[in-house]
Design a protein around this motif. Sequence first.
Motif, PDB file in Angstrom:
ATOM      1  N   UNK A  29      40.807  80.875  78.387  1.00  0.00           N
ATOM      2  CA  UNK A  29      42.079  81.601  78.368  1.00  0.00           C
ATOM      3  C   UNK A  29      43.264  80.636  78.460  1.00  0.00           C
ATOM      4  N   UNK A  30      43.122  79.616  79.272  1.00  0.00           N
ATOM      5  CA  UNK A  30      44.187  78.624  79.467  1.00  0.00           C
ATOM      6  C   UNK A  30      44.139  77.516  78.424  1.00  0.00           C
ATOM      7  N   UNK A  31      43.186  77.569  77.468  1.00  0.00           N
ATOM      8  CA  UNK A  31      43.039  76.617  76.363  1.00  0.00           C
ATOM      9  C   UNK A  31      42.844  75.181  76.826  1.00  0.00           C
ATOM     10  N   UNK A  32      42.045  75.019  77.868  1.00  0.00           N
ATOM     11  CA  UNK A  32      41.800  73.693  78.428  1.00  0.00           C
ATOM     12  C   UNK A  32      41.300  72.706  77.380  1.00  0.00           C
ATOM     13  N   UNK A  33      40.240  73.065  76.657  1.00  0.00           N
ATOM     14  CA  UNK A  33      39.643  72.115  75.708  1.00  0.00           C
ATOM     15  C   UNK A  33      40.508  71.898  74.471  1.00  0.00           C
ATOM     16  N   UNK A  34      41.457  72.756  74.240  1.00  0.00           N
ATOM     17  CA  UNK A  34      42.388  72.564  73.127  1.00  0.00           C
ATOM     18  C   UNK A  34      43.458  71.527  73.503  1.00  0.00           C
ATOM     19  N   UNK A  35      43.822  71.488  74.772  1.00  0.00           N
ATOM     20  CA  UNK A  35      44.936  70.665  75.239  1.00  0.00           C
ATOM     21  C   UNK A  35      44.489  69.350  75.877  1.00  0.00           C
ATOM     22  N   UNK A  36      43.314  69.338  76.497  1.00  0.00           N
ATOM     23  CA  UNK A  36      42.874  68.164  77.240  1.00  0.00           C
ATOM     24  C   UNK A  36      41.703  67.483  76.554  1.00  0.00           C
ATOM     25  N   UNK A  37      41.732  66.188  76.402  1.00  0.00           N
ATOM     26  CA  UNK A  37      42.815  65.274  76.743  1.00  0.00           C
ATOM     27  C   UNK A  37      43.909  65.312  75.685  1.00  0.00           C
ATOM     28  N   UNK A  38      45.140  65.026  76.083  1.00  0.00           N
ATOM     29  CA  UNK A  38      46.222  65.019  75.098  1.00  0.00           C
ATOM     30  C   UNK A  38      46.078  63.864  74.102  1.00  0.00           C
ATOM     31  N   UNK A  39      46.785  63.964  73.006  1.00  0.00           N
ATOM     32  CA  UNK A  39      46.756  62.920  71.969  1.00  0.00           C
ATOM     33  C   UNK A  39      47.123  61.570  72.571  1.00  0.00           C
ATOM     34  N   UNK A  40      46.460  60.528  72.099  1.00  0.00           N
ATOM     35  CA  UNK A  40      46.755  59.175  72.555  1.00  0.00           C
ATOM     36  C   UNK A  40      46.039  58.785  73.835  1.00  0.00           C
ATOM     37  N   UNK A  41      45.144  59.665  74.314  1.00  0.00           N
ATOM     38  CA  UNK A  41      44.414  59.397  75.548  1.00  0.00           C
ATOM     39  C   UNK A  41      42.928  59.283  75.216  1.00  0.00           C
ATOM     40  N   UNK A  42      42.319  58.174  75.615  1.00  0.00           N
ATOM     41  CA  UNK A  42      40.898  57.932  75.332  1.00  0.00           C
ATOM     42  C   UNK A  42      40.053  58.343  76.532  1.00  0.00           C
ATOM     43  N   UNK A  43      38.990  59.083  76.280  1.00  0.00           N
ATOM     44  CA  UNK A  43      38.033  59.434  77.332  1.00  0.00           C
ATOM     45  C   UNK A  43      37.000  58.310  77.393  1.00  0.00           C
ATOM     46  N   UNK A  44      36.975  57.588  78.500  1.00  0.00           N
ATOM     47  CA  UNK A  44      36.015  56.501  78.698  1.00  0.00           C
ATOM     48  C   UNK A  44      34.678  57.087  79.143  1.00  0.00           C
ATOM     49  N   UNK A  45      34.736  58.043  80.069  1.00  0.00           N
ATOM     50  CA  UNK A  45      33.523  58.742  80.496  1.00  0.00           C
ATOM     51  C   UNK A  45      33.913  60.113  81.026  1.00  0.00           C
ATOM     52  N   UNK A  46      32.953  61.044  80.948  1.00  0.00           N
ATOM     53  CA  UNK A  46      33.183  62.411  81.411  1.00  0.00           C
ATOM     54  C   UNK A  46      31.846  62.899  81.949  1.00  0.00           C
ATOM     55  N   UNK A  47      31.717  62.930  83.263  1.00  0.00           N
ATOM     56  CA  UNK A  47      30.441  63.226  83.901  1.00  0.00           C
ATOM     57  C   UNK A  47      30.536  64.416  84.842  1.00  0.00           C
ATOM     58  N   UNK A  48      29.418  65.098  84.993  1.00  0.00           N
ATOM     59  CA  UNK A  48      29.281  66.122  86.012  1.00  0.00           C
ATOM     60  C   UNK A  48      28.688  65.438  87.237  1.00  0.00           C
ATOM     61  N   UNK A  49      29.320  65.627  88.372  1.00  0.00           N
ATOM     62  CA  UNK A  49      28.816  65.104  89.629  1.00  0.00           C
ATOM     63  C   UNK A  49      28.478  66.310  90.486  1.00  0.00           C
TER      64      UNK A  49
END
Length: 139
Positions: A63-83
Motif C-alpha cells: 500500500x505504501x509502495x515500499x518496493x517501488x520507492x526503495x532504494x531510491x535511484x543512485x543508491x546501490x544495495x550492497x547486501x540485503x539480509x533477513x536476520x
Amino acid sequence: MKTNLKSLLISTVWLSALISSGAGAQPIAKEPVATPDNAVMLTVFLKHDQSRPLSELRAQLAKQEFYKVFPPAGVEVVSWNITMGIGQVIVLRLPASRLSAVNLALENTAWGTYRTEFFPTYDFKEIAQAEQNKVRQAQ
C-alpha cells in the motif's frame, strides 16, 4: 515530382521521429554516482513489528509502495539480509548527496511496518585482509 514528394515524406517522418525521441530537448540530469570521493555506506535495520502477522505487514508495504520507492535511484544495495529475531539488515552504498533521499524513502514507505535504525559504515574487508597477510608473512 514523385521524387520530391517521396523526399518530403521521408524528411517529415524522420523529423517526427527525431522530435518524439526528445532529440534537441534539455538533457535530463542524471543521479549522482557513488565514487571513492563522495560515497558513504549506510547499514539500515528494518525491525519487524512482531505484534502483526507477516501478511498484514506485506499488505502495508504494498500500500505504501515500499518496493517501488526503495532504494531510491543512485543508491546501490550492497547486501540485503533477513536476520531472524531482528528483521531486515540492508547495507547501502550511495553518494552522500542521496542520504536525504534514502531517509525520505524509508519515512514514506517503511514506517508503520518497521522500526528503523541507521548506522554509517565502511568496508573494512581489504584492510583486514592486508593486516592478516602482513601477520602471516611475518611468521
